[in-house]
Motif scaffolding. Structure first.
Motif, PDB file in Angstrom:
ATOM      1  N   ALA A  55       0.829  -1.208   0.000  1.00 55.95           N
ATOM      2  CA  ALA A  55       0.000   0.000   0.000  1.00 55.95           C
ATOM      3  C   ALA A  55       0.863   1.257   0.000  1.00 55.95           C
ATOM      4  O   ALA A  55       0.541   2.252  -0.659  1.00 55.95           O
ATOM      5  CB  ALA A  55      -0.929  -0.006   1.208  1.00 55.95           C
ATOM      6  N   GLU A  56       1.967   1.232   0.758  1.00 51.33           N
ATOM      7  CA  GLU A  56       2.877   2.383   0.775  1.00 51.33           C
ATOM      8  C   GLU A  56       3.511   2.592  -0.595  1.00 51.33           C
ATOM      9  O   GLU A  56       3.620   3.724  -1.077  1.00 51.33           O
ATOM     10  CB  GLU A  56       3.974   2.163   1.824  1.00 51.33           C
ATOM     11  CG  GLU A  56       3.498   2.230   3.257  1.00 51.33           C
ATOM     12  CD  GLU A  56       4.576   1.806   4.245  1.00 51.33           C
ATOM     13  OE1 GLU A  56       4.354   2.003   5.453  1.00 51.33           O
ATOM     14  OE2 GLU A  56       5.636   1.284   3.814  1.00 51.33           O
ATOM     15  N   ARG A  57       3.928   1.488  -1.213  1.00 49.89           N
ATOM     16  CA  ARG A  57       4.567   1.599  -2.524  1.00 49.89           C
ATOM     17  C   ARG A  57       3.577   2.086  -3.582  1.00 49.89           C
ATOM     18  O   ARG A  57       3.946   2.840  -4.483  1.00 49.89           O
ATOM     19  CB  ARG A  57       5.171   0.256  -2.931  1.00 49.89           C
ATOM     20  CG  ARG A  57       6.376  -0.159  -2.101  1.00 49.89           C
ATOM     21  CD  ARG A  57       7.136  -1.302  -2.747  1.00 49.89           C
ATOM     22  NE  ARG A  57       6.341  -2.520  -2.841  1.00 49.89           N
ATOM     23  CZ  ARG A  57       6.253  -3.437  -1.887  1.00 49.89           C
ATOM     24  NH1 ARG A  57       6.931  -3.261  -0.741  1.00 49.89           N
ATOM     25  NH2 ARG A  57       5.522  -4.520  -2.051  1.00 49.89           N
ATOM     26  N   ALA A  58       2.319   1.687  -3.449  1.00 53.15           N
ATOM     27  CA  ALA A  58       1.297   2.138  -4.395  1.00 53.15           C
ATOM     28  C   ALA A  58       1.142   3.660  -4.338  1.00 53.15           C
ATOM     29  O   ALA A  58       1.052   4.323  -5.375  1.00 53.15           O
ATOM     30  CB  ALA A  58      -0.035   1.449  -4.088  1.00 53.15           C
ATOM     31  N   ALA A  59       1.122   4.197  -3.137  1.00 56.34           N
ATOM     32  CA  ALA A  59       1.011   5.654  -2.985  1.00 56.34           C
ATOM     33  C   ALA A  59       2.226   6.359  -3.568  1.00 56.34           C
ATOM     34  O   ALA A  59       2.108   7.371  -4.272  1.00 56.34           O
ATOM     35  CB  ALA A  59       0.843   6.012  -1.510  1.00 56.34           C
ATOM     36  N   ASP A  60       3.407   5.818  -3.282  1.00 60.60           N
ATOM     37  CA  ASP A  60       4.641   6.430  -3.780  1.00 60.60           C
ATOM     38  C   ASP A  60       4.671   6.423  -5.305  1.00 60.60           C
ATOM     39  O   ASP A  60       5.071   7.407  -5.935  1.00 60.60           O
ATOM     40  CB  ASP A  60       5.842   5.679  -3.217  1.00 60.60           C
ATOM     41  CG  ASP A  60       7.145   6.420  -3.436  1.00 60.60           C
ATOM     42  OD1 ASP A  60       7.222   7.608  -3.061  1.00 60.60           O
ATOM     43  OD2 ASP A  60       8.078   5.821  -4.007  1.00 60.60           O
ATOM     44  N   GLU A  61       4.238   5.320  -5.886  1.00 60.29           N
ATOM     45  CA  GLU A  61       4.259   5.220  -7.341  1.00 60.29           C
ATOM     46  C   GLU A  61       3.277   6.185  -7.989  1.00 60.29           C
ATOM     47  O   GLU A  61       3.543   6.721  -9.077  1.00 60.29           O
ATOM     48  CB  GLU A  61       3.967   3.773  -7.756  1.00 60.29           C
ATOM     49  CG  GLU A  61       5.147   2.842  -7.468  1.00 60.29           C
ATOM     50  CD  GLU A  61       4.763   1.378  -7.472  1.00 60.29           C
ATOM     51  OE1 GLU A  61       3.590   1.063  -7.819  1.00 60.29           O
ATOM     52  OE2 GLU A  61       5.622   0.537  -7.120  1.00 60.29           O
ATOM     53  N   VAL A  62       2.154   6.430  -7.339  1.00 55.59           N
ATOM     54  CA  VAL A  62       1.199   7.413  -7.862  1.00 55.59           C
ATOM     55  C   VAL A  62       1.839   8.802  -7.898  1.00 55.59           C
ATOM     56  O   VAL A  62       1.733   9.531  -8.890  1.00 55.59           O
ATOM     57  CB  VAL A  62      -0.078   7.438  -7.012  1.00 55.59           C
ATOM     58  CG1 VAL A  62      -0.919   8.682  -7.335  1.00 55.59           C
ATOM     59  CG2 VAL A  62      -0.903   6.180  -7.255  1.00 55.59           C
ATOM     60  N   VAL A  63       2.524   9.168  -6.814  1.00 52.03           N
ATOM     61  CA  VAL A  63       3.144  10.491  -6.737  1.00 52.03           C
ATOM     62  C   VAL A  63       4.273  10.621  -7.760  1.00 52.03           C
ATOM     63  O   VAL A  63       4.346  11.605  -8.512  1.00 52.03           O
ATOM     64  CB  VAL A  63       3.667  10.772  -5.325  1.00 52.03           C
ATOM     65  CG1 VAL A  63       4.392  12.114  -5.274  1.00 52.03           C
ATOM     66  CG2 VAL A  63       2.523  10.761  -4.323  1.00 52.03           C
ATOM     67  N   VAL A  64       5.147   9.652  -7.781  1.00 55.15           N
ATOM     68  CA  VAL A  64       6.271   9.691  -8.721  1.00 55.15           C
ATOM     69  C   VAL A  64       5.764   9.704 -10.161  1.00 55.15           C
ATOM     70  O   VAL A  64       6.263  10.451 -11.014  1.00 55.15           O
ATOM     71  CB  VAL A  64       7.213   8.494  -8.485  1.00 55.15           C
ATOM     72  CG1 VAL A  64       8.272   8.410  -9.580  1.00 55.15           C
ATOM     73  CG2 VAL A  64       7.885   8.611  -7.121  1.00 55.15           C
ATOM     74  N   GLY A  65       4.731   8.905 -10.435  1.00 54.29           N
ATOM     75  CA  GLY A  65       4.174   8.867 -11.781  1.00 54.29           C
ATOM     76  C   GLY A  65       3.554  10.189 -12.188  1.00 54.29           C
ATOM     77  O   GLY A  65       3.693  10.620 -13.341  1.00 54.29           O
ATOM     78  N   ALA A  66       2.883  10.852 -11.254  1.00 54.94           N
ATOM     79  CA  ALA A  66       2.275  12.147 -11.563  1.00 54.94           C
ATOM     80  C   ALA A  66       3.335  13.211 -11.805  1.00 54.94           C
ATOM     81  O   ALA A  66       3.175  14.073 -12.681  1.00 54.94           O
ATOM     82  CB  ALA A  66       1.346  12.566 -10.426  1.00 54.94           C
TER      83      ALA A  66
END
Length: 408
Positions: A55-66
């Motif tokens: 779940a933490e990695r999912a949030a991080d990937e959303v931010v980095v992707g944006a």
């Protein structure tokens, strides 16, 4: 894009309402893919950013992707992308942080062409520390604002210049690269409000010479939020107020609280939607097929610009034959945004009449109060007609027929 417009419109469920939308300068319609990305992220297994749990990695990937998506759209450095509630909020936050370095006698330059979100934060920040505000006027007849207009206000005490990339009221697109040369020659920082420009043209922050470039995804088919792109080296020299335990890293130290991950996912989807509008066979100068999202975005935005300009000319030609109509957007280089007034009748009356025909074209000054006053319209402003990638020939005909019926 004319031969593909039906397929483009099919991606917007909102257009099934039958309304002809000329209200895009205030916020575009959202394609289904963006809504899906927001909803999917909102109900997914997600938590605060980190690299330990899924779940933490999912949030991080959303931010980095944006950050990467916005960097591709603006040709910016992803480590200089800051997210916030709105462009207005981000500009206020940045103005207060920069003002900590200003002193009495320092000067800040703003223009009367701008939306108030790129005026009042700088004016108020300057006043708070005793800095001087200098104003740039534009030609009220042509609505042109030139590098020479800006250069006349610069001095060795200039600390920052804030200019719009395109007027949300009149569509004027100033020569931002030319202005940047003048600003940097004076040793000042350059802030560009790109909220209205980003939806209508390929943006290259490096070529524009902007130290800061702000925009709003909901103006280019994304969710309601704000984005500030900045040179990371400049951001590193700015120290905003923040919570004691929050990180001091750039760009995170400018983002207050937990980010809205679902909106960031929507912003990425909006950028991907735009990239998907690139024509088939699009390639780089070498003739190869595009391999990067940036190349696709440039091709797509060039297509959008040509499509919208063609329709803008049809509207302008149609309005020119109607008695009592004055077109206020006369700049040589402008977005597909038209402002009109009607002899003896308020623009708000036209807005209401058109709404009865399911043609959405609002009236007002749209927070560009300085510009509206400069051209003699005051707070009442005029009828604003803005185009988007989904606007088609039938929309334009409905608008012209509606105005003709309004005039009687």
């Amino acid at each position: 894009m004319t031969d593909r417009i039906a397929a483009i419109r099919a991606q917007f469920s909102s257009l099934n309402s039958g309304v002809a939308h000329f209200d895009s300068p205030g916020g575009t319609q959202v394609p289904d893919a963006v809504g899906d990305a927001v909803g999917r992220t909102l109900v997914s297994s997600i938590s605060n950013r980190g690299r330990v749990t899924t779940a933490e990695r999912a949030a991080d990937e959303v931010v980095v992707g944006a950050r990467r998506a916005m960097a591709d759209l603006l040709h910016a450095d992803p480590t200089g992308i800051v997210f916030g509630r709105s462009m207005t909020q981000l500009t206020y936050d940045l103005s207060r942080a920069l003002a900590k370095t200003w002193q009495p006698g320092d000067e800040v330059v703003v223009t009367r062409l701008d939306h108030d979100a790129n005026i009042r934060p700088w004016v108020q920040a300057a006043e708070a520390v005793g800095a001087t505000v200098r104003w740039v006027d534009f030609d009220p007849e042509s609505a042109e604002l030139t590098p020479a207009h800006v250069a006349a206000t610069l001095s060795v005490r200039t600390r920052l210049v804030a200019v719009t990339g395109a007027s949300n009221l009149l569509g004027t697109r100033p020569d931002i690269a030319g202005i940047s040369e003048q600003v940097h020659a004076a040793g000042a920082l350059f802030f560009v409000d790109g909220v209205h420009l980003t939806a209508h043209a390929a943006v290259d922050m490096v070529a524009l010479g902007a130290d800061f470039y702000a925009c709003s995804p909901y103006k280019f088919h994304g969710p309601h939020m704000g984005v500030l792109a900045a040179r990371p080296d400049v951001l590193s020299s700015v120290h905003p107020d923040k919570l004691r335990p929050s990180t001091d890293q750039v760009p995170e130290r400018f983002e207050l609280g937990t980010l809205p991950y679902e909106l960031l996912a929507g912003a990425t989807a909006a950028v991907d939607f735009l990239a998907g509008l690139a024509p088939e066979g699009t390639g780089a100068a070498s003739g190869r097929s595009p391999r990067t999202r940036r190349e696709l975005l440039v091709a797509a935005m060039n297509e959008i610009e040509a499509h919208e300009d063609k329709l803008r000319l049809v509207i302008e030609d149609g309005l020119s034959t109607m008695p009592g109509v004055t077109q206020r957007s006369q700049a040589q280089h402008r977005t597909p945004t038209l402002l009109a007034t009607f002899r003896g009748r308020p623009a708000e009356e036209a807005h209401r009449f058109l709404a009865g025909l399911d043609v959405n074209a609002p009236a007002g000054s749209f927070y560009a109060i300085e510009a509206s006053e400069r051209i003699g319209l005051g707070a009442a402003g005029g009828l604003r007609m803005g185009l988007a990638c989904y606007t088609d020939d039938s929309d334009v005909q409905r608008l012209l027929d509606g105005i003709s019926r309004f005039l009687g």
